[in-house]
Design an enzyme around this catalytic site. Sequence first.
Site, mmCIF file in Angstrom:
data_model
loop_
_atom_site.group_PDB
_atom_site.id
_atom_site.type_symbol
_atom_site.label_atom_id
_atom_site.label_comp_id
_atom_site.label_asym_id
_atom_site.label_seq_id
_atom_site.Cartn_x
_atom_site.Cartn_y
_atom_site.Cartn_z
ATOM 1 N N TYR A 1 0.826 -1.216 0.000
ATOM 2 C CA TYR A 1 0.000 0.000 0.000
ATOM 3 C C TYR A 1 0.858 1.262 0.000
ATOM 4 O O TYR A 1 0.450 2.301 -0.508
ATOM 5 C CB TYR A 1 -0.888 0.047 1.253
ATOM 6 C CG TYR A 1 -2.203 -0.691 1.153
ATOM 7 C CD1 TYR A 1 -2.239 -2.048 0.840
ATOM 8 C CD2 TYR A 1 -3.395 -0.035 1.402
ATOM 9 C CE1 TYR A 1 -3.446 -2.720 0.777
ATOM 10 C CE2 TYR A 1 -4.604 -0.706 1.342
ATOM 11 C CZ TYR A 1 -4.623 -2.047 1.031
ATOM 12 O OH TYR A 1 -5.815 -2.713 0.971
ATOM 13 N N LYS B 1 2.932 -15.155 2.290
ATOM 14 C CA LYS B 1 3.178 -15.828 1.014
ATOM 15 C C LYS B 1 4.693 -16.041 0.933
ATOM 16 O O LYS B 1 5.390 -15.597 0.012
ATOM 17 C CB LYS B 1 2.647 -14.946 -0.137
ATOM 18 C CG LYS B 1 2.627 -15.606 -1.489
ATOM 19 C CD LYS B 1 1.563 -16.683 -1.659
ATOM 20 C CE LYS B 1 1.735 -17.392 -2.981
ATOM 21 N NZ LYS B 1 0.856 -18.558 -3.163
ATOM 22 N N ASP C 1 -3.055 -18.129 0.243
ATOM 23 C CA ASP C 1 -4.040 -18.804 -0.624
ATOM 24 C C ASP C 1 -4.729 -19.931 0.149
ATOM 25 O O ASP C 1 -5.957 -20.081 0.105
ATOM 26 C CB ASP C 1 -3.397 -19.296 -1.937
ATOM 27 C CG ASP C 1 -2.034 -19.948 -1.756
ATOM 28 O OD1 ASP C 1 -1.515 -19.977 -0.618
ATOM 29 O OD2 ASP C 1 -1.470 -20.440 -2.761
ATOM 30 N N ASP D 1 -6.500 -7.059 4.315
ATOM 31 C CA ASP D 1 -7.657 -6.399 3.701
ATOM 32 C C ASP D 1 -8.554 -7.444 3.044
ATOM 33 O O ASP D 1 -9.770 -7.464 3.241
ATOM 34 C CB ASP D 1 -7.149 -5.388 2.655
ATOM 35 C CG ASP D 1 -8.289 -4.659 1.975
ATOM 36 O OD1 ASP D 1 -9.208 -4.214 2.680
ATOM 37 O OD2 ASP D 1 -8.265 -4.536 0.730
ATOM 38 N N ASP E 1 -12.572 -9.157 4.483
ATOM 39 C CA ASP E 1 -13.873 -9.129 3.784
ATOM 40 C C ASP E 1 -14.387 -10.558 3.623
ATOM 41 O O ASP E 1 -15.577 -10.823 3.792
ATOM 42 C CB ASP E 1 -13.748 -8.480 2.400
ATOM 43 C CG ASP E 1 -13.924 -6.957 2.435
ATOM 44 O OD1 ASP E 1 -13.561 -6.342 3.459
ATOM 45 O OD2 ASP E 1 -14.414 -6.381 1.436
HETATM 46 C C1 LIG Z 1 -10.503 2.047 1.067
HETATM 47 C C2 LIG Z 1 -9.267 1.215 1.191
HETATM 48 C C3 LIG Z 1 -8.064 2.086 1.063
HETATM 49 C C4 LIG Z 1 -9.252 0.428 2.510
HETATM 50 C C5 LIG Z 1 -8.012 -0.475 2.573
HETATM 51 O O1 LIG Z 1 -7.708 -1.166 1.588
HETATM 52 O O2 LIG Z 1 -7.363 -0.472 3.604
HETATM 53 C C6 LIG Z 1 -10.439 -0.468 2.786
HETATM 54 O O3 LIG Z 1 -10.578 -1.492 1.871
HETATM 55 C C7 LIG Z 1 -10.366 -1.008 4.185
HETATM 56 O O4 LIG Z 1 -10.422 -2.214 4.344
HETATM 57 O O5 LIG Z 1 -10.283 -0.203 5.121
HETATM 58 MG MG LIG Z 2 -11.012 -3.378 2.737
#
Ligand SMILES: CC(C)[C@H](C(=O)O)[C@@H](O)C(=O)O
Ligand SMILES: [Mg+2]
Length: 373
Positions: free
Chosen positions: A144, A191, A223, A247, A251
Site C-alpha cells: 500500500y 506468502k 491462498d 484487507d 472481507d
Molecule cells: C478504502 C481502502 C483504502 C481500505 C483499505 O484497503 O485499507 C479499505 O478497503 C479497508 O479495508 O479499510
Molecule cells: Mg477493505
Amino acid sequence: MKTKFNITVIPGDGIGPEVTKQAQKALEAVGDVYGYTFLYKEALMGACAIDETGNPLPDETLELCKESDAILFGAIGDPKYDNDPSAKVRPEQGLLKLRKELGLFCNIRPVKAYDTLIKNSPLKEEIISGTDTVIYRELTGGIYFGIKELSDDGKQAFDGCSYSVEEIERMAHLAFKAARSRKKKVTLVDKANVLETSRLWRKTVTELAKEYPDVELDFLFVDNAAMQLILNPKQFDVILTGNLFGDIISDEASVIGGSIGLLASASVGSENALFEPIHGSFPQAKGKDIANPLASVLSAAMLLDHLGLQDGARAIEAAVQKSLELGITTEDINSERSFSTSKVGDFISDYIQNQEDSNLNFQNIHMGQSTII
Ligand SMILES: CC(C)[C@H](C(=O)O)[C@@H](O)C(=O)O
Ligand SMILES: [Mg+2]
Ligand SMILES: NC(=O)c1ccc[n+]([C@@H]2O[C@H](COP(=O)([O-])OP(=O)(O)OC[C@H]3O[C@@H](n4cnc5c(N)ncnc54)[C@H](O)[C@@H]3O)[C@@H](O)[C@H]2O)c1
C-alpha cells in the site's frame, strides 16, 4: 476518572454518514446511562473533502484527529473515482494518509459467528458455529505504501512492497499479547513461498515468538488461509498478517459473521486510535436508509473499550446482540423482514437507555404487531 472525551467524527462518503449517525446515537445513550460526555467535532475526508477543498485529507481534519481522544470514521469512496483510474486525487488517499500520519499501524478486526444468524449463512452451521477469531492486519506498510510508478507511455505500472523488522515486530507483539488473553494461538498468514517480505515476516515472527512460549504459533500461506477460513474457521484464534492480505481475508471472513455490515475495527498506534467498520461507502445504498449500521455501532463499542469505558462497550454489544435476536436488522441480514438503518439505530440507543422496557416494546415488534420504532 476522566468522563469527558473529545471525539473527531469523520462521516465520509456514501453510507458513511448514515451509519456513523447510528454509532453516535449509541454513544449518546451510553453517555446518558453511565455519565460520560462525548464532545464531537465533525471533519471532512474522502470524496466529500475533495469536492469541498480539493484535498481528500484537509489539514484541519488531520489536526482535529491528532487532538482528539478517539476518532469515529464511517467510510470513504465514490464511483466517480472508482471508475476513473487516471484520477490524480482520490478519496482513498485521504484515509491512507490519515493512517500513516497518525501511525495507526495495527488494524484489529474481530470476526465471530452470531448464533442467531448462523441459520442465514451460506456456510454450514457445523463449520461456522462457535467461530471467534480476530485479524491483526498491518496497516501502514507493505504494498500500500511502497513506491508506485507508471511508465511515461502508460504501458507499465509498478507497486513496490517493503517491510522492515521493526514494522513486523511491533505488529507481532500486539498479536501475541492479544492471543494471551484469548485462545493462545497466533497464525501468521503470508506468502513466504514467493515473497521476500513474507520470508522476513516468518523469520522475525518465529524469533519473537520465543518471548511468548505460552502462545502457539503456526503459519499458513495466504491462498490456503483463504480456503481454510471457509472450510474450518474455528482453527483460528489471532490471525497476524500484512496490509494487503489482511484487507482481503477480512472481507472474506465477514461471510462467517453473516454480513460485512457487522464487522467493526480498531486502528491503533502509539498515540491515536481510529474506529471504523471494515466495509466501504456502499454507494448503491447511499441515502436509502438501508445500510446495516451495526459495524459502525460495534466500532463505537471498540472505541469505548479503548477509552477504558468497558461498561458502555458491553452495553452496546448487548444491544446489538438483542437486535440480532429480535430480528431488528437491516435487509442484508434478513431481506424478508427488514428495518431501516435509522430504526435499527433507534433500537440500539433505546435498548441501552432502557433495557427492560425496550425488551417489552420490541417483543411486540418481533411479533409484527407494533410500529414503535
Ligand atoms: C478504502 C481502502 C483504502 C481500505 C483499505 O484497503 O485499507 C479499505 O478497503 C479497508 O479495508 O479499510
Ligand atoms: Mg477493505
Ligand atoms: N474503509 C473505507 O472507507 C473503505 C473500505 C472499503 C471500500 N471503500 C471504498 O468504498 C467504495 C465501494 O467499494 P466496494 O463496493 O468494493 O465495497 P463496500 O464495502 O462499500 O461494498 C461491498 C458490498 O458489501 C455490502 N455492504 C457493505 N457495507 C454494507 C452495510 N453497511 N450494510 C449492508 N451491506 C453492506 C454491499 O452488498 C456492497 O455491495 C469504493 O470507493 C472503495 O474504495 C472504502
